[in-house]
Design an enzyme around this catalytic site. Structure first.
Site, PDB file in Angstrom:
ATOM      1  N   ARG A 102      18.422  37.409 -15.570  1.00 32.00           N
ATOM      2  CA  ARG A 102      16.973  37.392 -15.839  1.00 32.00           C
ATOM      3  C   ARG A 102      16.496  35.962 -15.598  1.00 32.00           C
ATOM      4  NH1 ARG A 102      13.461  40.015 -20.646  1.00 32.00           N
ATOM      5  NH2 ARG A 102      13.882  41.773 -19.272  1.00 32.00           N
ATOM      6  N   HIS A 129      11.194  44.001 -11.550  1.00 34.14           N
ATOM      7  CA  HIS A 129      11.997  44.419 -12.718  1.00 34.14           C
ATOM      8  C   HIS A 129      12.549  45.828 -12.418  1.00 34.14           C
ATOM      9  CE1 HIS A 129      13.621  44.568 -16.602  1.00 34.14           C
ATOM     10  NE2 HIS A 129      12.538  44.589 -17.358  1.00 34.14           N
ATOM     11  N   ASP A 220       1.458  46.931 -19.151  1.00 33.69           N
ATOM     12  CA  ASP A 220       2.444  45.930 -19.556  1.00 33.69           C
ATOM     13  C   ASP A 220       1.664  44.768 -20.162  1.00 33.69           C
ATOM     14  OD1 ASP A 220       4.691  44.299 -19.816  1.00 33.69           O
ATOM     15  OD2 ASP A 220       4.827  43.809 -17.677  1.00 33.69           O
ATOM     16  N   CYS A 260       6.480  49.149 -20.816  1.00 34.87           N
ATOM     17  CA  CYS A 260       7.890  48.705 -20.774  1.00 34.87           C
ATOM     18  C   CYS A 260       8.298  47.982 -22.046  1.00 34.87           C
ATOM     19  CB  CYS A 260       8.129  47.849 -19.542  1.00 34.87           C
ATOM     20  SG  CYS A 260       7.131  46.352 -19.522  1.00 34.87           S
ATOM     21  N   ARG A 288      16.605  52.874 -20.933  1.00 35.30           N
ATOM     22  CA  ARG A 288      17.184  51.681 -20.303  1.00 35.30           C
ATOM     23  C   ARG A 288      18.709  51.766 -20.386  1.00 35.30           C
ATOM     24  NH1 ARG A 288      14.193  46.995 -19.801  1.00 35.30           N
ATOM     25  NH2 ARG A 288      16.046  46.336 -18.650  1.00 35.30           N
TER      26      ARG A 288
HETATM   27  N1   CP Z   1      11.192  45.828 -21.115  1.00 36.60           N
HETATM   28  C1   CP Z   1      12.028  44.775 -21.177  1.00 36.60           C
HETATM   29  O1   CP Z   1      12.629  44.350 -20.190  1.00 36.60           O
HETATM   30  O2   CP Z   1      12.178  44.284 -22.436  1.00 36.60           O
HETATM   31  P1   CP Z   1      12.936  42.952 -22.852  1.00 36.60           P
HETATM   32  O3   CP Z   1      12.126  41.788 -22.365  1.00 36.60           O
HETATM   33  O4   CP Z   1      13.004  43.011 -24.349  1.00 36.60           O
HETATM   34  O5   CP Z   1      14.294  42.946 -22.238  1.00 36.60           O
HETATM   35  N1  NVA Z   2       5.858  41.372 -17.317  1.00 35.55           N
HETATM   36  C1  NVA Z   2       6.638  41.028 -18.479  1.00 35.55           C
HETATM   37  C2  NVA Z   2       7.709  42.050 -18.703  1.00 35.55           C
HETATM   38  C3  NVA Z   2       8.528  41.863 -19.946  1.00 35.55           C
HETATM   39  C4  NVA Z   2       9.598  42.886 -20.058  1.00 35.55           C
HETATM   40  C5  NVA Z   2       7.216  39.638 -18.308  1.00 35.55           C
HETATM   41  O1  NVA Z   2       7.635  39.289 -17.196  1.00 35.55           O
HETATM   42  O2  NVA Z   2       7.266  38.895 -19.290  1.00 35.55           O
END
Ligand code: CP
Ligand code: NVA
Length: 301
Positions: A102, A129, A220, A260, A288
């Site tokens: 990530r 994502h 989101d 999400c 997930r």
């Molecule tokens: N939806 C999602 O990816 O959540 P987190 O940021 O908690 O991993």
């Molecule tokens: N768009 C958000 C998604 C979090 C799961 C971000 O990138 O923070």
């Protein structure tokens, strides 16, 4: 498939295969059936940003499958002190069977993949994502018994999750309508790629137009990780794009409302809709786990 950096690393057939595998994994877990297909295999999870769902679902997925997951926060790694992404990928490839990452910049997952001898999975970048969208497609199929021909409405910021949704919809034959203010549009190249895949993508500034007759309403957060400095501006400009009961009333009667997570009630979604009868957000979060198990099996077995 060697890496999963973008939804486009998957074909239509591979998505359906993963969803079928995920449904099977879900049923097995419910019945308490255990498998140890990833026994003696370790996976590293590099995190530059916070996470609840992604981190926990990947860790539990590995543990359920008999493997082991290591949480690697970049603050604690030599990566955070100047070791290169390329050297990190080369070293980790000598220990691990898979690397999940990530990151802020999508280029970082690309660079990891370029220098890794093992599969790399994008667990969220500034551009995409894909793991989220795999789980979401599973959730949609559970509620609607099909994917093809549905209308998916994205309301709000055309962000990383939106980009993967656009590609995911194109790959499974769903129409997508994105409603966002000027300046918040999804990535242009992604929209072009989706259209080349045969996807029907509409971008509008009118949330009512997108929501009309939608089978799925999706939103989101308005302030993604990395966007914190723009908080006040974003709250102001995105306010007309809240998913609330007025918008739900424009959609199909059996519309499902998706997010999400994490959610901010009163910002991108009203509390009554988030906690109301159309909301499937916690099924999405659960899925997930099942979708990622399928993905890990496909990448590591
Ligand atoms: N939806 C999602 O990816 O959540 P987190 O940021 O908690 O991993
Ligand atoms: N768009 C958000 C998604 C979090 C799961 C971000 O990138 O923070």
């Amino acid at each position: 498939m060697k890496h999963l950096l973008s939804m486009t690393d998957l074909s239509h057939e591979e998505i359906i295969e993963l969803l079928d595998m995920a449904a099977d994994m879900k049923e097995k877990r419910l019945k308490g059936k255990v498998t140890d297909l990833l026994k003696n295999k370790s996976m590293g999870m590099i995190f530059e940003k916070s996470s609840t769902r992604t981190r926990v679902s990947f860790e539990v997925a590995m543990s359920d499958l008999g493997g082991h997951a290591l949480y690697l926060n970049t603050r604690d790694m030599q990566l955070g002190r100047g070791e290169t992404v390329a050297d990190t990928a080369a070293v980790l490839s000598r220990y691990l069977y898979c690397i999940v990452a990530r990151v802020y910049s999508h280029d970082t997952v690309k660079e990891l993949a370029e220098h890794s001898a093992v599969p790399v999975v994008n667990a969220l970048s500034d551009l995409e994502h894909p793991c989220q969208i795999l789980a979401d497609l599973l959730t949609i199929r559970e509620y609607k018994n099909r994917l093809q021909g549905l209308k998916y409405a994205w309301i709000g910021d055309g962000n990383n999750v939106c980009n993967s949704a656009i590609l995911g919809c194109a790959l499974v034959g769903m129409e997508i309508s994105v409603a966002c203010p000027a300046g918040y549009e999804p990535d242009e190249d992604i929209v072009e790629q989706a259209r080349k895949l045969g996807g029907k993508v509409t971008i509008t500034q009118d949330p009512a137009e997108a929501a009309k007759d939608a089978d799925i309403l999706y939103t989101d957060v308005w302030i993604s990780m990395g966007d914190e400095d723009e908080r006040e501006k974003r709250l102001k400009e995105l306010m007309p794009y809240q998913i609330n009961s007025e918008l739900v009333d424009l959609a199909m009667q059996d519309v499902i409302v998706m997010h999400c997570l994490p959610a901010h009630r009163g910002e991108e979604i009203s509390a009554d809709v988030m906690d109301g009868p159309h909301s499937v957000v916690f099924d999405q979060a659960e899925n997930r786990l099942h979708a990622q198990k399928a993905l890990l099996l496909k990448l590591m077995c």
